[in-house]
Scaffold this active site. Structure first.
Site, mmCIF file in Angstrom:
data_model
loop_
_atom_site.group_PDB
_atom_site.id
_atom_site.type_symbol
_atom_site.label_atom_id
_atom_site.label_comp_id
_atom_site.label_asym_id
_atom_site.label_seq_id
_atom_site.Cartn_x
_atom_site.Cartn_y
_atom_site.Cartn_z
ATOM 1 N N HIS A 1 25.817 -19.855 7.014
ATOM 2 C CA HIS A 1 26.658 -20.187 8.168
ATOM 3 C C HIS A 1 26.137 -19.505 9.438
ATOM 4 O O HIS A 1 25.878 -20.165 10.449
ATOM 5 C CB HIS A 1 28.109 -19.755 7.892
ATOM 6 C CG HIS A 1 29.034 -19.968 9.053
ATOM 7 N ND1 HIS A 1 29.888 -21.045 9.133
ATOM 8 C CD2 HIS A 1 29.206 -19.269 10.208
ATOM 9 C CE1 HIS A 1 30.557 -20.984 10.278
ATOM 10 N NE2 HIS A 1 30.166 -19.915 10.946
ATOM 11 N N GLU A 2 25.979 -18.188 9.361
ATOM 12 C CA GLU A 2 25.519 -17.458 10.549
ATOM 13 C C GLU A 2 24.106 -17.886 10.928
ATOM 14 O O GLU A 2 23.761 -17.953 12.112
ATOM 15 C CB GLU A 2 25.582 -15.944 10.327
ATOM 16 C CG GLU A 2 26.984 -15.411 10.039
ATOM 17 C CD GLU A 2 28.050 -15.858 11.033
ATOM 18 O OE1 GLU A 2 27.712 -16.137 12.198
ATOM 19 O OE2 GLU A 2 29.232 -15.950 10.644
ATOM 20 N N HIS B 1 24.239 -20.854 13.148
ATOM 21 C CA HIS B 1 24.420 -20.476 14.561
ATOM 22 C C HIS B 1 23.086 -20.001 15.134
ATOM 23 O O HIS B 1 22.739 -20.312 16.274
ATOM 24 C CB HIS B 1 25.415 -19.322 14.682
ATOM 25 C CG HIS B 1 26.856 -19.694 14.489
ATOM 26 N ND1 HIS B 1 27.464 -20.679 15.224
ATOM 27 C CD2 HIS B 1 27.812 -19.189 13.664
ATOM 28 C CE1 HIS B 1 28.751 -20.764 14.857
ATOM 29 N NE2 HIS B 1 28.978 -19.871 13.901
ATOM 30 N N HIS C 1 20.942 -22.817 16.048
ATOM 31 C CA HIS C 1 21.439 -23.478 17.257
ATOM 32 C C HIS C 1 20.844 -22.793 18.500
ATOM 33 O O HIS C 1 20.501 -23.450 19.485
ATOM 34 C CB HIS C 1 22.973 -23.380 17.261
ATOM 35 C CG HIS C 1 23.662 -24.369 18.144
ATOM 36 N ND1 HIS C 1 25.020 -24.334 18.361
ATOM 37 C CD2 HIS C 1 23.209 -25.413 18.868
ATOM 38 C CE1 HIS C 1 25.360 -25.317 19.178
ATOM 39 N NE2 HIS C 1 24.282 -25.991 19.496
HETATM 40 ZN ZN LIG Z 1 30.731 -19.428 12.846
#
Ligand SMILES: [Zn+2]
Length: 684
Positions: free
Chosen positions: A470-471, A474, A477
C-alpha cells in the site's frame, strides 16, 4: 550561524539531504529565513504595476518558497519518524508560526487580486491543460482560505488556523507519548499461545527498552494485533486491549479530549465564516464525493451488509469459544483470538504457519519486481548516501531506459520516537518547470523487528505485506510523477483519490505469480506450498465483516463529528456512546480508531471529514483491478500502461477524467462488495 546545512547548496547525489550534518538547532533559523525569503518573493510579485501574467504570478509562486519547503520537509519527516524532545519543542514552537505564515500569504489581498484577475481571463490566456487546472486550483485554494472575506473575518480565520496548528501538534504528541510510555512487560510464563515470531519481537522490544531477558508488548499495532490474535491469556489480552483503545484518553497532561473539543469548535467556526453549515460541508466541497450526503450514501451502502456478515462471523466465533469453555459473551479482546481459531478450522490456515513465508526483505523485492513488471522500474540499493537513522535503506530508481527517476527510502521498523501506523512522504517532489527535479520518496512502516541477536529475519503477516505494498503504491505515485509544476506533483491530488494508486497496488501482493516467487520459507527457502497458497487466497474475505464494520464505524463517526454543532460535543464520551448505540455498532468490534487517538482527524486537518476516502477510493480501485482480472493477466501490458498514466498525471487533470481514460467508463460499487465478501446473493 555559518555552518547551517540548510543555508548551503546540497551536493550529495540526487539532492539527498545531508542528514549526517543536520541537527535540531538548525531548524529554527532555517524556518525563520525560509519564511522571510518567501514573504520577500510574494512582495516582488505583488509589487509589479504591470497587469498580471501567468508567468509573473502563478509560475513565480511555484518557483518561490524553496528554502522553506526544503527545511519543512526534512523537519516534518524527522519529527514523524525519529523524533526527540528537541524536535518536539521545535514542532510546538513552529506549527502555529508556519500556519500564520501560510495564512498571511493566503489572505494577501494584492496577491489574490492578481490571481482573481488571471482567473477571470483564464479562457483567453492561451493556457495548456495543466496550466489552466493549476490556475483554477490556486484560485479555489485562496477562496477556500478566506480571500473573499472582510478584513476582520480574515483576521479571525488566520488566528483560528494558528491555534489549530498548535492543537494538531499537541494531539499527535500526546498519542506518541502514550504509545512510548506504555508497555506490557512479561515473563516467559505469560507467553502462552504466542508463536515464535511474536516471542522474538517481544524479546527485541524489551531489549530496546532496557528490559533485556524479558518480553515487552508495546502499543504499536504490529505488536498489539499478534498478541490479541494468539495469546491464550484472556486477562492479559484485556489489559492490552484496554490500554490500546485508551491511547490519548488517559487523564492528565496527555488527555486529548479537551483538544478535540476545541479543534471541533474552531473548525465549525471556520466553516461558518466561509458560508458553510458544517465543517463536513466545507471540507467535502473540494473532493470527488462533493457532499456529505454522497459520502453517507456510500458508507451506508456497506454498513448493513457488513454488520450482517459480522453477525455470521460472531456466531462462528461463539461456537469455537463455547467448545473451549468460554461462557460469557465475546468481548473485543476476544475477537481476534477466536477469529484465528475459526480461520484455522474453516480454511485450515494458521497465521503462524503462513508467517515464515513472508520475510520482509523478500516482500520488498516482490514490491520492486511488481513495479518493474507493471511500469518498467528498476531499483538499485545505494549504501553511500547518509540517512537519518540506521534502519533506513535507500534505493535509486531508474526507468526502463536507465534514466534516473528518483530515490526511494524505506524505514520499516517500529521504534520509540516513531509515530505508529504506516505512511508515505517525500523529501522532494518531482517537477520540471525550470529544470527536471527528481523526487525523493520515503515509506514508513512499523513492523516488529525479528530478534536481531538471534539472527532472525523480520517476518510479516499477510496484512503487513499488504500494508508494505500500500505505502509503496503511494511511493510509486510520487516516483512516476511526470508533471511540470510542483503543486501538481504525484500525490497532490484530491483527498478521496489519493488512496487509489496505493490501494490498487495492494492487489499484486496477492498475485499467485508474485507469491510463488517471493513467499519463501525463512529457513528452508522453499516457495510457499501451492496448497497453503490456495488456502491463504481463499481466506481473503474471511473476517471482512469485522474489518468493514470497524472501518466504516470510524468513517461514519468522523462524518457525524464534523457535522455536529459544537454544543453537541461538550461531552465527547457521551457523543461517542450515543453514536455507537444509534448506529448499532457491535460492541465486540467497536471503532478502528476512537476519537482520542484518531490521528487522521486531529493530528492534522488532512483527513478531517475525510476518513471515508479509503472506501471511496476502494470503489474505484476494486472496479479498476477487475479490468486486469477480466483481461486474464494481472500484468496485462496495455492496462498497465494506462494505469501508469494515472500515476504519472498527478493533479494535472480531474481524477474522474483520469479514471475514465483508464477504464473506459465510470466505476461501480459491485467489485468492492465482491472483494469484501459483502455482495448479496442477488448480485452473484
Ligand atoms: Zn494510504
Amino acid at each position: 550561524m555559518t555552518d547551517n546545512p540548510f543555508f548551503e547548496t546540497w551536493t550529495a547525489p540526487f539532492g539527498m539531504p545531508p542528514f549526517d550534518r543536520i541537527r535540531p538547532e538548525h531548524f529554527p533559523p532555517a524556518f525563520d529565513r525560509g519564511m522571510k525569503e518567501q514573504i520577500a518573493e510574494i512582495a516582488a510579485i505583488t509589487g509589479s504595476s504591470a497587469p498580471p501574467t501567468f508567468a509573473d504570478t502563478i509560475e513565480a509562486l511555484e518557483r518561490g518558497g524553496r528554502l522553506l519547503d526544503r527545511v519543512s520537509r526534512v523537519f516534518f519527516n524527522l519529527d514523524s519518524s525519529d523524533t526527540n524532545e528537541e524536535l518536539e519543542a521545535v514542532a510546538r514552537d513552529f506549527a502555529p508560526r508556519l500556519a500564520q505564515h501560510q495564512m498571511r500569504i493566503a489572505l494577501d489581498a494584492d496577491l489574490f487580486a492578481r490571481i482573481a484577475d488571471l482567473h477571470a481571463r483564464r479562457a483567453s490566456l492561451g493556457l495548456a491543460v495543466d496550466q489552466l487546472r493549476l490556475l483554477e486550483r490556486y484560485h479555489l485554494r485562496f477562496v477556500r482560505s478566506g480571500a473573499l472575506l472582510r478584513p476582520e473575518q480574515k483576521e479571525r480565520m488566520a488566528s483560528i488556523s494558528e491555534r489549530l496548528a498548535s492543537l494538531h501538534t499537541q494531539f499527535g504528541q500526546n498519542v506518541l507519548h502514550d504509545e512510548r510510555d506504555w508497555q506490557l512487560v512479561l515473563d516467559e510464563k505469560d507467553l502462552d499461545g504466542l508463536p515464535g515470531f511474536a516471542r522474538s519481537a517481544a524479546a527485541q522490544a524489551a531489549k530496546e527498552r532496557g528490559n533485556d531477558g524479558r518480553y515487552a508488548v508495546t502499543l504499536a499495532r504490529s505488536a498489539v494485533e499478534p498478541f490479541l490474535t494468539f495469546s491464550s491469556r484472556r486477562d492479559l489480552r484485556r489489559v492490552l486491549w484496554e490500554a490500546w483503545t485508551k491511547r490519548g484518553a488517559h487523564e492528565g497532561a496527555s488527555d486529548n479530549a479537551p483538544l478535540i473539543r476545541e479543534i471541533m469548535a474552531l473548525r465549525a467556526e471556520q466553516a461558518r465564516l466561509l458560508g458553510y453549515e458544517s465543517f463536513a460541508d466545507y471540507r467535502l466541497d473540494d473532493t470527488m464525493a462533493k457532499t456529505a450526503a454522497a459520502v453517507e450514501r456510500l458508507l451506508l451502502q456497506v454498513w448493513e451488509p457488513a454488520k450482517e456478515k459480522a453477525r455470521g462471523e460472531r456466531a462462528a466465533l461463539e461456537t469455537v469459544a463455547r467448545a473451549e469453555g468460554l461462557n460469557g459473551a465475546i468481548e473485543p479482546w476476544d475477537w481476534r483470538y477466536y477469529a484465528e481459531k475459526v480461520r484455522q478450522v474453516q480454511y485450515d490456515l494458521d497465521e503462524a504457519e503462513v508467517k515464515p513465508y513472508f520475510v520482509l526483505d523478500n516482500m520488498v523485492r516482490a514490491a520492486f519486481d511488481t513495479a518493474g513488471r507493471l511500469f518498467g522500474l528498476a531499483f538499485t540499493e545505494r549504501e553511500d548516501l547518509s540517512v537519518y537513522h540506521p534502519d533506513v535503506r535507500v534505493w535509486e530508481v531508474r526507468d526502463r531506459a536507465g534514466a534516473h527517476l528518483g530515490l526511494f527510502l524505506h524505514d520499516n521498523f517500529a521504534r520509540p520516537g516513531k509515530q505508529s501506523g504506516a505512511w508515505s512522504s517525500r523529501f522532494r517532489d518531482q517537477e520540471s518547470m525550470d529544470e527536471p527535479v527528481a523526487p525523493i520518496v520515503v515509506n514508513n512502516n512499523n513492523f516488529a523487528r525479528g530478534n536481531v541477536a538471534g539472527g532472525e529475519p523480520t517476518l510479516l503477516s499477510f496484512d503487513d505485506a499488504r500494508t508494505l505494498f500500500h505505502e509503496f503504491g503511494h511511493g510509486l505515485h510520487a516516483l512516476l510523477s511526470r508533471v511540470r509544476y510542483r503543486s501538481q506533483s504525484g500525490t497532490s491530488v484530491l483527498r478521496d483519490f489519493v488512496e487509489f494508486p496505493s490501494q490498487i497496488f495492494e492487489h499484486w501482493v496477492s498475485a499467485p505469480e508474485i507469491l510463488r516467487t517471493y513467499a519463501r520459507h525463512c529457513q528452508t527457502g522453499e516457495p510457499i506450498p501451492p496448497d497453503l497458497l490456495r488456502r491463504l487466497l481463499s481466506a481473503r474475505t474471511f473476517d471482512q465483516g469485522f474489518a468493514t464494520v470497524e472501518f466504516t464505524a470510524s468513517a461514519l463517526l468522523d462524518l457525524e463529528l464534523h457535522r455536529a454543532a459544537a454544543s453537541d460535543l461538550s461531552d465527547l464520551a457521551q457523543f461517542e456512546r450515543e453514536f455507537l448505540d444509534r448506529m448499532g455498532v457491535p460492541k465486540e468490534i467497536g471503532l478502528r480508531h476512537r476519537p482520542a487517538h484518531f490521528q487522521h482527524l486531529f493530528a492534522g486537518g488532512g483527513y478531517a471529514a475525510g476518513y471515508y476516502a479509503y472506501l471511496w477510493a476502494e470503489v474505484l480501485e476494486a472496479d479498476g483491478f477487475a479490468a486486469f482480472t477480466e483481461a486474464g493477466d494481472v500484468f496485462d501490458p496495455a492496462l498497465a500502461a494506462r494505469l501508469k498514466d494515472i500515476y504519472r498525471a498527478g493533479d494535472t487533470r480531474h481524477p474522474m477524467e483520469l479514471y475514465r481514460a483508464f477504464r473506459g467508463r465510470e466505476p461501480n460499487i459491485a467489485a468492492l462488495l465482491e472483494q469484501r465478501g459483502l455482495a448479496g446473493p442477488q448480485q452473484h
